[in-house]
Design a protein around this motif. Sequence first.
Motif: not given
Lengths: 323, 323
Positions: A216, A242, A228, A244
């Motif tokens: 991802d 994922p 994500a 941020k």
Amino acid sequence: MKDVAGMEIPGFDDVLAAEARIRPYIHRTPVLTSSHLNALTGAELFFKCENFQKAGAFKVRGACNAVFGLDEAQAARGVATHSSGNHALSLAYAAGRRGIPCHVVMPHTAPEAKKEAVRGYGGVITECEPSTSSREAVFAGVATRTGAEFVHPYNDPRVIAGQATCSRELLEQVEGLDTVIAPIGGGGMVSGTCLTVSSIAPGVDVFAAEPKAADDAFRSLRAGHIIADDAPETVADGLKVPLKDLTWHFVSRHVTDILTAEEDQIIAAMKLVWKRMKIVMEPSSAVPLAVILANPGLFRGRRIGVVVTGGNVDLDRLPWMKG
Amino acid sequence: MKDVAGMEIPGFDDVLAAEARIRPYIHRTPVLTSSHLNALTGAELFFKCENFQKAGAFKVRGACNAVFGLDEAQAARGVATHSSGNHALSLAYAAGRRGIPCHVVMPHTAPEAKKEAVRGYGGVITECEPSTSSREAVFAGVATRTGAEFVHPYNDPRVIAGQATCSRELLEQVEGLDTVIAPIGGGGMVSGTCLTVSSIAPGVDVFAAEPKAADDAFRSLRAGHIIADDAPETVADGLKVPLKDLTWHFVSRHVTDILTAEEDQIIAAMKLVWKRMKIVMEPSSAVPLAVILANPGLFRGRRIGVVVTGGNVDLDRLPWMKG
């Protein structure tokens, strides 16, 4: 720190402050080399061994920076997080060293060994169901009841400033690096690396290495925004989370490229390091070497710092023994 | 060297000569500590990591000393040994560095991985049947045909002087040791340790650690003469061989005591080190820690150098995964 679009962005002054703050509680980990792996890759590899770090992973740097930066009133209420991995272990270690409570919300399905390890450092576990909604609800209850300070595993400026001390040490320990490569999941280590490198060694390339099965971050970089995935499956179990907003800030601005490796390449690289370097590293930590071996033309002739992020593996379930 | 009863006994001057001779070809291995293991044992443990040594074991010290001490005429004919373990690997490495032939006689039943490793360093393997008579006959043929210099795995003054450089480094790296402990099989490492310690740190205790299942050195020390067992079986496969006259010379004079550990204690100690210290060590290397854990009263409060002899293990067959 500077504030950008509502986010506190850590600066290099925060890295220096973190370094001074956490020094009594962490190891200055060694850098190891292997003539065999140098010959195999045609590069000069310098392995920064955070697998030898306190609690077995680099995460203790960020956790200690967060814990020891709290004022007394905050500290008395303790810290809290939700994690079943190295961050939980590291936060429990840091809180234990300061003598304050650490609350960890963890699915009841998490391996007993991980729960024991957190408790071994004095962490208090509250179990939830293995779903995001249960985790969030249980965590909210713990936070309200205890008033504990939430320390996110990576999307936190204190944590990123702490992780940044790793490449700061690496650049001091090895002269003339032209490249640093680290695994990427949520992006805490890579963001810290970007922060340090862009501040004090801006000519050095920062590569991020990611499992193809959980790519991802790779796709995010190409798309220009965070993508994500929902629970990707990979042997590199530290790299499933994922990016941020805060880690995206660093990754999108400073990473030279993100490269991916197949599952079998990751497992082979891990076994190769165990066999040749005689060190225990996690699958996540093997992704950079897997990427280097898969892209020989790109890395040949380079002088590369390779971040070995951790060594917490289940010795009874080694990935090359499955099936 | 001094000659005693027909044996050349290496002296500390030979150790210093060995140190200078082998320096370009070996690592000065690091010393690691573990706060967890210190807390568990109540002692201060300093692990001398010969698992990080060239060819993965301390044996390369003695092999290099033998190989690089040969005159040109001898060297041109090469070296030879019979071994299926770390000595074969080390002698092949040393010969390769000098650019001379290395002949290794090995049973055809030896694991393919070990044969490949010897060949990987340029060693030439001649296979024999897995019996002492076949090994001796085949080896005699190789020696006659090639004129190669025989380098015994441990009963050789050049080899013992080489192994003695390990504790010489250890005593330089750690101040104030009161104890050194090493595993004992044929006694090469322990003899080298005795040689160094009795020469430059005579107040330091030297303990030898042996598997209970192959405790011939333990029984020899108590009996006052060499007892050689016929092929004992132990997970610590580097420690099955008996003492010989030269190693008996050192062991009988200088070892404080020999202590033994059960098979399950050895495996547990090995796994504990992998888990906590994140280093790959052989079963043989775990025997000292097993002995320390089994005799807490004897070792508590001591400042102990622990020789981690090697890290060459089959990662597909770890002992805690059997059965």
